[in-house]
Enzyme design. Structure first.
Site, short mmCIF file in Angstrom:
data_model
loop_
_atom_site.label_atom_id
_atom_site.label_comp_id
_atom_site.label_asym_id
_atom_site.label_seq_id
_atom_site.Cartn_x
_atom_site.Cartn_y
_atom_site.Cartn_z
CE LYS A 158 8.28 31.86 -6.86
NZ LYS A 158 7.99 31.48 -8.27
NE ARG A 175 1.90 32.86 -17.96
CZ ARG A 175 1.78 32.28 -16.78
NH1 ARG A 175 0.75 32.57 -16.01
NH2 ARG A 175 2.67 31.41 -16.36
CG ASN A 229 -0.52 28.01 -11.31
OD1 ASN A 229 -0.66 28.91 -10.51
ND2 ASN A 229 0.53 27.91 -12.12
CG ASP A 238 3.08 29.19 -14.12
OD1 ASP A 238 2.30 28.91 -15.06
OD2 ASP A 238 2.75 29.87 -13.14
CE LYS A 245 4.22 31.83 -5.50
NZ LYS A 245 2.75 31.76 -5.71
NE ARG A 291 4.81 42.30 -10.82
CZ ARG A 291 3.79 42.97 -10.29
NH1 ARG A 291 3.10 42.43 -9.30
NH2 ARG A 291 3.45 44.15 -10.75
NE ARG A 337 -0.20 28.45 -16.01
CZ ARG A 337 -1.04 29.16 -15.26
NH1 ARG A 337 -2.32 29.20 -15.57
NH2 ARG A 337 -0.60 29.82 -14.21
CD GLU A 377 3.87 30.24 -9.01
OE1 GLU A 377 2.63 30.09 -9.10
OE2 GLU A 377 4.40 31.33 -8.76
#
Length: 326
Positions: free
Chosen positions: A169, A234, A292, A282, A134, A242, A219, A290
């Site tokens: 978060k 997603r 990842n 993301d 993050k 979420r 993603r 984000e």
């Protein structure tokens, strides 16, 4: 012959339908590389070298042919006997251990770092340790929505007054865990902040709420600095804020937008510089949320929807990097 090792969760517990590490194992086996696997707890230091307690692994021919979980019987993989080897015996080691990102994970990166003089580690262990998924995104403010990181409730409350709706978060959360959407005037704001910050001891992220989440949290997979042409959007299930697949979201493949590609290209050179060969970013709407780096997923979903071989693309890049290092 290239020798590859995978640091991963036990193979018997992997999700046959969707696990991305299985796609990587298949891609390696199709190339005729020698494959071994181990858990991160099986790494150890001896004679100033990092060693591991490895097992050879092979997938059944039927499973390799199609990667179809419906064709996997009880003999879909075979493991060899445990043997101890130094990591220098391998050409490439893939770090595919799922978070949590805890002290064991950090110690694993230290052990992997000691093997880098002789072995390619994917992804680079120092970057795994330094690039919080993050916080690392905030290195690219031109791509991010308004946000704040703080352990103190007052800056977070001020941010909420400015933004109205926001998302809170934890910095080490994954799979949508401990993510809260907070609306203007929410009477639970205080207890949410207290819980997430552990009574003001741990910083968290507050981010502007992006209503485009209803169209999906995209993603985007990046292989050696280059984004794929498709993203997996997603979509949150009804009544859920979420979009994570682990939180019940569904994945819908779609081509990258111009903005998606711009964001990926802004980030790509830095990923290459840091040795991050396989990354999943993301994007919600027009904003990066984000980056990842630890164990990116969604290979299988995108492969299925667009007839891709993403793991094969990664192995091509690994093979080229190994050839250039000789």
């Amino acid at each position: 012959m290239i020798r590859a090792a995978f640091i991963m969760d036990p193979i018997v517990g992997l999700n046959l339908k969707k696990d991305s590490t299985l796609a990587m194992l298949r891609a390696v086996q199709l190339r005729g590389w020698k494959i071994h696997c181990l858990d991160s707890s099986e790494l150890f230091l001896k004679d100033s070298q990092t060693w591991g307690r490895f097992r050879s692994v092979s997938l059944s021919s039927a499973f390799v042919e199609s990667l179809d979980h419906k064709r996997a019987d009880n003999n879909w993989f075979q493991l060899g006997e445990v043997g101890e080897l130094p990591l220098c015996e391998f050409d490439v080691v893939f770090m595919r251990k799922d978070p949590p990102f805890n002290m064991q994970y950090i110690y694993t990166t230290y052990l992997l770092e000691k093997a880098q003089d002789t072995t390619l580690i994917v992804n680079d262990p120092q970057s795994l340790r330094n690039c919080n998924e993050k916080l690392f995104a905030t290195n690219f403010p031109q791509c991010c929505p308004p946000l704040i990181v703080s352990a103190n409730s007052e800056p977070i409350r001020d941010f909420q007054k400015e933004q109205g709706h926001m998302v809170l978060k934890k910095l080490d959360g994954m799979g949508g865990s401990s993510v809260f959407r907070v609306m203007d005037g929410d009477p639970n704001l205080g207890v949410i902040i207290e819980t997430l910050t552990d009574q003001g001891r741990e910083p968290i992220m507050a981010q502007q709420y992006l209503p485009e989440i209803s169209d999906g949290d995209k993603r985007i997979l990046i292989v050696n600095g280059k984004p794929l042409d498709y993203a997996l959007a997603r979509i949150p299930k009804k009544g859920e804020a979420r979009a994570n697949l682990a939180a019940g979201g569904t994945g819908r493949g779609q081509p990258l937008s111009e903005r998606d590609r711009w964001i990926a290209n802004e980030i790509g050179p830095e990923l290459v510089k840091r040795g991050l060969m396989f990354v999943g970013i993301d994007v919600i709407g027009d904003y990066l949320t984000e980056i990842n780096v630890t164990c990116p997923t969604c290979i299988r979903e995108l492969d299925t929807q667009f007839s891709l071989d993403i793991a094969g693309m990664l192995m091509d890049q690994v093979q080229a990097k190994l050839a250039n290092s000789e």
